[in-house]
Scaffold this motif. Structure first.
Motif, short mmCIF file in Angstrom:
data_model
loop_
_atom_site.label_atom_id
_atom_site.label_comp_id
_atom_site.label_asym_id
_atom_site.label_seq_id
_atom_site.Cartn_x
_atom_site.Cartn_y
_atom_site.Cartn_z
N TYR A 1 -29.79 2.66 -11.04
CA TYR A 1 -29.19 3.14 -9.79
C TYR A 1 -30.28 3.52 -8.81
O TYR A 1 -31.31 4.08 -9.19
CB TYR A 1 -28.32 4.38 -10.07
CG TYR A 1 -27.08 4.08 -10.86
CD1 TYR A 1 -25.88 3.77 -10.23
CD2 TYR A 1 -27.10 4.11 -12.25
CE1 TYR A 1 -24.74 3.49 -10.96
CE2 TYR A 1 -25.97 3.83 -12.99
CZ TYR A 1 -24.79 3.52 -12.35
OH TYR A 1 -23.66 3.24 -13.08
N ASN A 2 -30.04 3.21 -7.53
CA ASN A 2 -30.99 3.63 -6.51
C ASN A 2 -30.70 5.06 -6.08
O ASN A 2 -29.81 5.72 -6.62
CB ASN A 2 -30.99 2.65 -5.32
CG ASN A 2 -29.69 2.66 -4.54
OD1 ASN A 2 -28.88 3.57 -4.64
ND2 ASN A 2 -29.46 1.60 -3.77
N HIS B 1 -29.31 9.84 -19.02
CA HIS B 1 -30.05 9.40 -17.84
C HIS B 1 -31.55 9.63 -18.03
O HIS B 1 -31.97 10.48 -18.81
CB HIS B 1 -29.58 10.15 -16.59
CG HIS B 1 -28.23 9.71 -16.12
ND1 HIS B 1 -27.51 10.40 -15.16
CD2 HIS B 1 -27.47 8.65 -16.45
CE1 HIS B 1 -26.37 9.78 -14.94
NE2 HIS B 1 -26.32 8.72 -15.71
N ARG C 1 -22.76 11.89 -12.29
CA ARG C 1 -22.28 10.94 -13.30
C ARG C 1 -22.16 11.58 -14.68
O ARG C 1 -21.79 10.93 -15.64
CB ARG C 1 -23.19 9.71 -13.34
CG ARG C 1 -23.13 8.88 -12.05
CD ARG C 1 -23.87 7.56 -12.18
NE ARG C 1 -23.40 6.75 -13.28
CZ ARG C 1 -22.28 6.02 -13.29
NH1 ARG C 1 -21.51 6.01 -12.21
NH2 ARG C 1 -21.94 5.32 -14.34
N GLY D 1 -27.27 6.30 -5.36
CA GLY D 1 -26.32 6.28 -6.47
C GLY D 1 -25.62 4.96 -6.63
O GLY D 1 -24.58 4.88 -7.31
N THR D 2 -26.15 3.89 -6.04
CA THR D 2 -25.54 2.57 -6.14
C THR D 2 -26.25 1.73 -7.19
O THR D 2 -27.48 1.68 -7.23
CB THR D 2 -25.61 1.84 -4.78
OG1 THR D 2 -25.01 2.66 -3.78
CG2 THR D 2 -24.89 0.51 -4.84
N GLN D 3 -25.46 1.08 -8.04
CA GLN D 3 -26.03 0.29 -9.12
C GLN D 3 -26.74 -0.94 -8.57
O GLN D 3 -26.26 -1.61 -7.65
CB GLN D 3 -24.92 -0.13 -10.08
CG GLN D 3 -25.42 -0.66 -11.40
CD GLN D 3 -24.29 -0.95 -12.37
OE1 GLN D 3 -23.18 -0.47 -12.16
NE2 GLN D 3 -24.56 -1.71 -13.40
N GLN D 4 -27.91 -1.22 -9.13
CA GLN D 4 -28.75 -2.32 -8.66
C GLN D 4 -28.53 -3.60 -9.48
O GLN D 4 -28.29 -3.54 -10.68
CB GLN D 4 -30.22 -1.92 -8.77
CG GLN D 4 -30.64 -0.81 -7.83
CD GLN D 4 -30.54 -1.23 -6.39
OE1 GLN D 4 -29.72 -0.71 -5.64
NE2 GLN D 4 -31.37 -2.16 -5.98
N SER E 1 -27.24 12.57 -7.80
CA SER E 1 -26.49 11.40 -8.27
C SER E 1 -26.38 11.41 -9.79
O SER E 1 -25.32 11.14 -10.36
CB SER E 1 -27.16 10.11 -7.79
OG SER E 1 -26.48 8.97 -8.30
N GLU F 1 -29.63 4.65 -16.40
CA GLU F 1 -28.56 5.19 -17.22
C GLU F 1 -28.45 4.38 -18.51
O GLU F 1 -28.38 3.15 -18.48
CB GLU F 1 -27.23 5.13 -16.46
CG GLU F 1 -26.03 5.65 -17.23
CD GLU F 1 -24.77 5.67 -16.37
OE1 GLU F 1 -24.54 6.68 -15.68
OE2 GLU F 1 -24.04 4.65 -16.36
N ARG G 1 -28.15 0.64 -17.12
CA ARG G 1 -27.87 0.47 -15.70
C ARG G 1 -28.98 1.12 -14.89
O ARG G 1 -29.56 2.11 -15.30
CB ARG G 1 -26.52 1.10 -15.33
CG ARG G 1 -25.34 0.56 -16.14
CD ARG G 1 -24.02 1.16 -15.66
NE ARG G 1 -22.91 0.66 -16.45
CZ ARG G 1 -22.17 1.39 -17.28
NH1 ARG G 1 -22.45 2.68 -17.42
NH2 ARG G 1 -21.19 0.86 -17.96
N GLY H 1 -35.20 5.35 -7.88
CA GLY H 1 -33.93 5.50 -8.57
C GLY H 1 -34.09 6.05 -9.97
O GLY H 1 -35.10 6.66 -10.31
#
Length: 376
Positions: free
Chosen positions: A348-349, A75, A102, A352-355, A98, A334, A346, A331
């Motif tokens: 993430y905001n 990350h 992960r 923790g949601t993928q954008q 977050s 990853e 990837r 964010g």
């Protein structure tokens, strides 16, 4: 984005991110955080404890390489910018939690953990900010046994006073990884993680690399080494970018030039950072400072490409992607190096949601005079 990584070729990329709604600042709630009319990203400050993300929508499935137990997950985050009292925005703490949830193998810090670059601050104020960083950020990583590998930002290590205290703090908090060269830790150094070769740059001083001649010679030596050439990928990260991709106002074509390594572009010669990154087959470069996410390749008229991630901010003041009304959410990024030698990126905001990148421009012009573009 999934990419075939080799020891001698640049990465070929194709994105694979998933969409959601997310807030970039307390006053915004659109996808990829389109600002309200009349607001200015540089003046919009997140109020600690109030910048809650919006409820995400159901992700849209895309073609994606599945992670496996043999994948290496890394990350990265940038621009947390704690205030001088030692307070972080709530989104910052959410990002840290977050990332840890992960379970990455390591976390890269791409600069600006505190709010320095102020000659008026006392040593005790800096020490307090670093102590708060240790308590509110680093301690979570330690408890999870995740090494944190910092690179300095302009708010961490610009003036001599700051560099001294930065050096002292990280000297007492040195991460446990396999170093290749740590003689200049915590400024510029190299390490190996599961056969991926990482280099931290010291470019906290805006327009130039610190100790430039020595550092560039060191970088060439590192990237030419047997460890680097034999690695399955080479990743270089530093705070100040080669090009800015943001503007301080919506729909403005005026680039926010507060700190770019313009003198390190290949147009200035072969012994420049950009030229060295291209000639030594670096697979991925990560820059902070811009406070705007974008990922793709720098493309050049001669056909060369350099894969680069521009980091979103993890604190306040997200800026507009140049020529747009888009401010990408706070964010982190990853990186997943698969067992089949492919790289997935990837974004993430803070919830923790993928954008998704579907609404981002297909390309950004970096240097119109010399035909350099940033293509996703």
């Amino acid at each position: 984005m999934k990419t075939k990584v080799t020891a001698s070729k640049n990465i070929l990329a194709a994105f694979l991110l998933v969409s959601t709604l997310a807030a970039c600042a307390p006053s915004t709630s659109d996808v990829l955080s389109t600002a309200l009319p009349g607001t200015d990203a540089d003046n919009s400050q997140s109020v600690p404890g109030t910048d809650e993300p919006s409820t995400p929508t159901t992700p849209e499935p895309e073609d994606e390489i599945k992670d496996s137990a043999k994948s290496l997950k890394i990350h990265a985050f940038a621009d947390m910018n704690i205030d001088t009292s030692g307070t972080y925005a709530s989104a910052t703490i959410s990002i840290v939690k977050s990332m840890i949830s992960r379970q990455p193998a390591a976390i890269l810090g791409v600069g600006d953990y505190i709010d320095g670059e102020k000659k008026s601050l006392s040593d005790s104020t800096y020490v307090n900010m670093w102590n708060q960083f240790s308590k509110k950020v680093l301690s979570f990583m330690r408890d999870a046994n995740i090494p944190f590998l910092p690179t300095p930002g302009n708010h961490d290590a610009y003036y001599a006073q700051e560099r001294r205290l930065y050096d002292s703090f990280w000297g007492n908090n040195k991460p446990n990884v396999e170093y290749v060269d740590d003689d200049n830790f915590p400024f510029y150094y190299s390490f190996i993680k599961e056969d991926v070769f990482f280099v931290s740059l010291d470019d906290a001083n805006y327009s130039k690399l610190s100790n430039r001649t020595t550092q560039l010679a060191w970088l060439k030596e590192q990237l030419s080494s047997a460890r680097a050439k034999g690695a399955r990928a080479r990743v270089v990260y530093g705070h100040i970018p080669l090009y800015s991709i943001v503007s301080s106002k919506a729909n403005s074509s005026t680039v926010y030039e507060n700190g770019v390594l313009a003198g390190e572009r290949r147009t200035a010669g072969s012994n420049t950072l950009e030229a060295i990154l291209l000639s030594h087959n670096v697979d991925l470069v990560i820059f902070g400072h811009s406070h705007g996410f974008y990922s793709g390749h720098y493309t050049y008229p001669d056909g060369k490409k350099l894969q680069v991630v521009s980091m979103p901010c993890a604190g306040s003041s997200p800026r507009y992607l140049v020529g747009t009304s888009t401010r990408t959410p706070q964010g982190y990024v990853e990186l997943v190096f698969s067992e089949t030698n492919q790289l997935t990126i990837r974004y993430y905001n803070s919830s923790g949601t993928q954008q998704s990148l579907s609404s981002l421009p297909a390309s950004l012009t970096l240097d119109s005079k010399n035909g350099v573009k940033y293509v996703r």
